[in-house]
Scaffold this active site. Structure first.
Site, PDB file in Angstrom:
ATOM      1  N   LYS A 120     -11.253  -2.974  18.882  1.00  0.00           N
ATOM      2  CA  LYS A 120      -9.820  -3.332  18.851  1.00  0.00           C
ATOM      3  C   LYS A 120      -9.353  -3.216  20.280  1.00  0.00           C
ATOM      4  O   LYS A 120      -8.202  -3.411  20.689  1.00  0.00           O
ATOM      5  CB  LYS A 120      -8.917  -2.754  17.914  1.00  0.00           C
ATOM      6  CG  LYS A 120      -9.460  -3.053  16.403  1.00  0.00           C
ATOM      7  CD  LYS A 120      -8.298  -2.835  15.406  1.00  0.00           C
ATOM      8  CE  LYS A 120      -8.678  -2.899  13.854  1.00  0.00           C
ATOM      9  NZ  LYS A 120      -7.804  -3.076  12.992  1.00  0.00           N
ATOM     10  N   LYS A 129     -13.521   1.269  15.526  1.00  0.00           N
ATOM     11  CA  LYS A 129     -12.247   0.542  15.422  1.00  0.00           C
ATOM     12  C   LYS A 129     -11.817   0.493  16.876  1.00  0.00           C
ATOM     13  O   LYS A 129     -11.118  -0.409  17.271  1.00  0.00           O
ATOM     14  CB  LYS A 129     -11.269   1.306  14.526  1.00  0.00           C
ATOM     15  CG  LYS A 129     -11.191   0.882  13.091  1.00  0.00           C
ATOM     16  CD  LYS A 129     -10.603   1.378  12.067  1.00  0.00           C
ATOM     17  CE  LYS A 129     -11.063   1.034  10.893  1.00  0.00           C
ATOM     18  NZ  LYS A 129     -10.341   1.821   9.705  1.00  0.00           N
ATOM     19  N   ASN A 141       0.873  -1.243  -0.024  1.00  0.00           N
ATOM     20  CA  ASN A 141      -0.187  -0.059  -0.080  1.00  0.00           C
ATOM     21  C   ASN A 141       0.781   1.067   0.062  1.00  0.00           C
ATOM     22  O   ASN A 141       2.056   1.168  -0.162  1.00  0.00           O
ATOM     23  CB  ASN A 141      -0.936   0.037   1.226  1.00  0.00           C
ATOM     24  CG  ASN A 141      -0.156  -0.042   2.490  1.00  0.00           C
ATOM     25  OD1 ASN A 141       0.635   0.779   2.894  1.00  0.00           O
ATOM     26  ND2 ASN A 141      -0.468  -1.183   3.329  1.00  0.00           N
ATOM     27  N   PHE A 154      -4.166   3.553  14.668  1.00  0.00           N
ATOM     28  CA  PHE A 154      -4.369   4.602  13.506  1.00  0.00           C
ATOM     29  C   PHE A 154      -5.512   4.184  12.731  1.00  0.00           C
ATOM     30  O   PHE A 154      -5.790   2.969  12.306  1.00  0.00           O
ATOM     31  CB  PHE A 154      -2.983   4.649  12.635  1.00  0.00           C
ATOM     32  CG  PHE A 154      -2.067   5.772  13.274  1.00  0.00           C
ATOM     33  CD1 PHE A 154      -1.561   5.618  14.397  1.00  0.00           C
ATOM     34  CD2 PHE A 154      -1.927   7.065  12.409  1.00  0.00           C
ATOM     35  CE1 PHE A 154      -0.727   6.409  15.111  1.00  0.00           C
ATOM     36  CE2 PHE A 154      -1.107   7.955  13.271  1.00  0.00           C
ATOM     37  CZ  PHE A 154      -0.532   7.797  14.388  1.00  0.00           C
TER      38      PHE A 154
HETATM   39  N1  CTP Z   1      -3.729  -3.184  11.934  1.00  0.00           N
HETATM   40  C1  CTP Z   1      -3.428  -4.350  12.516  1.00  0.00           C
HETATM   41  N2  CTP Z   1      -3.126  -5.459  11.725  1.00  0.00           N
HETATM   42  C2  CTP Z   1      -3.799  -5.723  10.578  1.00  0.00           C
HETATM   43  C3  CTP Z   1      -4.783  -4.437   9.942  1.00  0.00           C
HETATM   44  C4  CTP Z   1      -4.594  -3.399  10.722  1.00  0.00           C
HETATM   45  O1  CTP Z   1      -2.708  -4.032  13.410  1.00  0.00           O
HETATM   46  N3  CTP Z   1      -3.882  -6.924  10.104  1.00  0.00           N
HETATM   47  C5  CTP Z   1      -3.979  -1.944  12.679  1.00  0.00           C
HETATM   48  C6  CTP Z   1      -3.217  -0.717  12.074  1.00  0.00           C
HETATM   49  O2  CTP Z   1      -1.809  -0.692  12.360  1.00  0.00           O
HETATM   50  C7  CTP Z   1      -3.813   0.179  12.461  1.00  0.00           C
HETATM   51  C8  CTP Z   1      -5.496   0.034  12.649  1.00  0.00           C
HETATM   52  O3  CTP Z   1      -5.133  -1.559  12.756  1.00  0.00           O
HETATM   53  O4  CTP Z   1      -3.443   0.917  13.606  1.00  0.00           O
HETATM   54  C9  CTP Z   1      -6.252   0.222  11.512  1.00  0.00           C
HETATM   55  O5  CTP Z   1      -7.538  -0.675  11.669  1.00  0.00           O
HETATM   56  P1  CTP Z   1      -7.996  -1.261  10.015  1.00  0.00           P
HETATM   57  O6  CTP Z   1      -9.441  -1.994  10.677  1.00  0.00           O
HETATM   58  O7  CTP Z   1      -7.100  -2.050   9.855  1.00  0.00           O
HETATM   59  O8  CTP Z   1      -8.157  -0.296   9.279  1.00  0.00           O
HETATM   60  P2  CTP Z   1      -8.454  -0.554   7.959  1.00  0.00           P
HETATM   61  O9  CTP Z   1      -7.683  -1.448   7.294  1.00  0.00           O
HETATM   62  O10 CTP Z   1      -8.413   0.760   7.089  1.00  0.00           O
HETATM   63  O11 CTP Z   1      -9.851  -1.101   8.081  1.00  0.00           O
HETATM   64  P3  CTP Z   1     -11.104  -1.051   7.197  1.00  0.00           P
HETATM   65  O12 CTP Z   1     -10.935  -1.710   5.778  1.00  0.00           O
HETATM   66  O13 CTP Z   1     -12.164  -1.808   7.676  1.00  0.00           O
HETATM   67  O14 CTP Z   1     -11.524   0.531   7.177  1.00  0.00           O
END
Ligand code: CTP
Length: 406
Positions: free
Chosen positions: A343, A339, A212, A325
């Site tokens: 979490k 979130k 990304n 974040f």
């Molecule tokens: N995160 C994590 N492990 C993952 C994915 C995300 O620890 N496999 C953490 C990121 O570091 C960040 C937060 O979760 O602190 C972001 O939340 P997330 O729900 O993953 O955000 P998005 O991917 O943007 O979720 P969505 O697609 O549902 O908006």
């Protein structure tokens, strides 16, 4: 005497605001600082070195090749001597030189040679300050960790009214005092801070991967600030092109799974965990040891979920303060709060990644702190470095509130 014993190198570059640098020298000296002044050729057109010599009670430097002491090389010696370097007033020219690594006079050479924190106080005409080239140079320097004393608005010597006036000497002195006080109080001393940064890479075959747009800038700024606040910092980072800050334990990872292992291993030993990494939510279900060859027609790649590291931290956490974040494009606060709850984090730092000045690849950010106690706080546009400082100040204040009364 709030600046007692502090060694400040004041670099004065050429603009009408040089007259204010005289008052600044005097005020810094009155607060106990040992001030040495370096002047550019143009600065000397406005005020003579003798004025600064009298006010600082130190010799004034203006020529790289005028080596008075054969035992040292003056600009390197001064660069090493300083606890802090202050460029005031800073012209567009000097800002441009520094942003581009040009060293063609004593000040620009010293600025490249110093490892001390550098503060830059720009002063120029309002349109010059607004010029895209000047703005770009300021943003570049901010991303390198240079700090700025924003010019104030008002009547400018060129006749215009607007932004570009060198901030008042009293205010600059107050900023220096605050800087040293913060540095010395080391509010995170004894705390272990675990930070994740950057993107992850999810391999498909030896030449292809999913990733990304995260650059890691926010996470690296957090690591640098935590370290300057006295913390013991571990930075777990996906692939970026950034140089890890000094004095930080650096753990390089590639995939979400590797990041998960690195974080979970260190979790119980951490006091604060900040997950600024943009972790991939999916990875290819099947990976190939040899390069996939193309076939006729379309290709379907099946993806599977990666582990949600933040969610796992939320499940396992005991006393850790946990920050996640959220990069959103709409309904920022609403999704951030979801979130936070899902979490079990203490705070989510949310930003709208499609707002100008926020999100991936920029040096600035506009964030909202969404907290467990139900409160939210939106900060204005600021450098990622400043966001990092504000975030740690918020965490420190929350952790103090949670401490049992003694
Ligand atoms: N995160 C994590 N492990 C993952 C994915 C995300 O620890 N496999 C953490 C990121 O570091 C960040 C937060 O979760 O602190 C972001 O939340 P997330 O729900 O993953 O955000 P998005 O991917 O943007 O979720 P969505 O697609 O549902 O908006």
């Amino acid at each position: 005497m709030t600046l007692q014993g502090k060694r400040i190198l004041l670099c004065v570059t050429g603009g009408i605001a040089v007259y204010k640098a005289c008052a600044l020298t005097s005020k810094l000296t009155q607060q106990g600082a040992d001030v040495k002044v370096m002047m550019s050729k143009s600065a000397k057109q406005f005020v003579t070195p003798l004025t600064f010599q009298a006010l600082s009670r130190n010799e004034v430097y203006d020529d790289t090749f005028d080596e008075k002491n054969p035992k040292v090389i003056a600009h390197i010696d001064l660069a090493d001597w300083a606890d802090l370097v202050l460029v005031a007033p800073a012209t567009a020219n000097m800002i441009g030189k520094l942003a581009n690594g040009i060293a063609d006079d004593m000040i620009s050479t010293t600025l490249l040679a110093t490892t001390a924190p550098v503060w830059i106080a720009p002063a120029m005409n309002v349109h010059m300050y607004d010029h895209p080239a000047v703005k770009k140079n300021i943003a570049t320097l901010a991303s390198y960790g240079y700090r700025f004393v924003e010019p104030s608005e008002g009547y400018l010597a060129c006749g215009y009214i607007g932004k570009g006036r060198l901030e008042e000497p009293e205010k600059i002195v107050a900023l220096m005092e605050e800087f040293f006080a913060k540095k010395e109080s080391q509010p995170l001393k004894g705390k272990k801070v675990l930070i994740t940064a950057g993107p992850t890479r999810e391999r498909l075959d030896p030449v292809r991967f999913f990733t990304n747009r995260s650059t890691g800038k926010m996470g690296y700024a957090l690591a640098e600030v935590a370290s300057s606040f006295g913390a013991d910092v571990t930075l777990v980072s996906g692939p970026t092109s950034l140089v890890p800050p000094a004095n930080v334990e650096f753990v390089s990872v590639e995939s979400a799974e590797e990041m998960y292992q690195a974080v979970i291993e260190r979790l119980s030993d951490s006091d604060i965990v900040i997950k600024s990494a943009a972790v991939a939510d999916y990875r290819p279900k099947q990976t190939y040891l040899q390069k996939m060859k193309k076939q006729d027609g379309d290709l379907m790649i099946e993806l599977e979920r990666t582990k949600d590291i933040l969610k796992e931290i939320g499940k396992r956490k005991t006393t850790q303060y946990v920050v996640g974040f959220a990069a959103e494009t709409n309904d920022v606060e609403h999704y951030a709060r979801q979130k936070l709850e899902k979490k079990n984090a203490d705070m989510i730092v949310a930003n709208n990644v499609i707002t100008a000045g926020a999100g991936f690849g920029t040096d600035t950010n506009i964030v909202t702190f969404v907290k467990k106690d139900g409160s939210t706080k939106t900060l204005p546009l600021m450098s990622k470095h400043e966001v990092a400082e504000k975030l740690f100040e918020e965490i420190i204040s929350d952790m103090k509130e949670d401490e049992p009364c003694k």
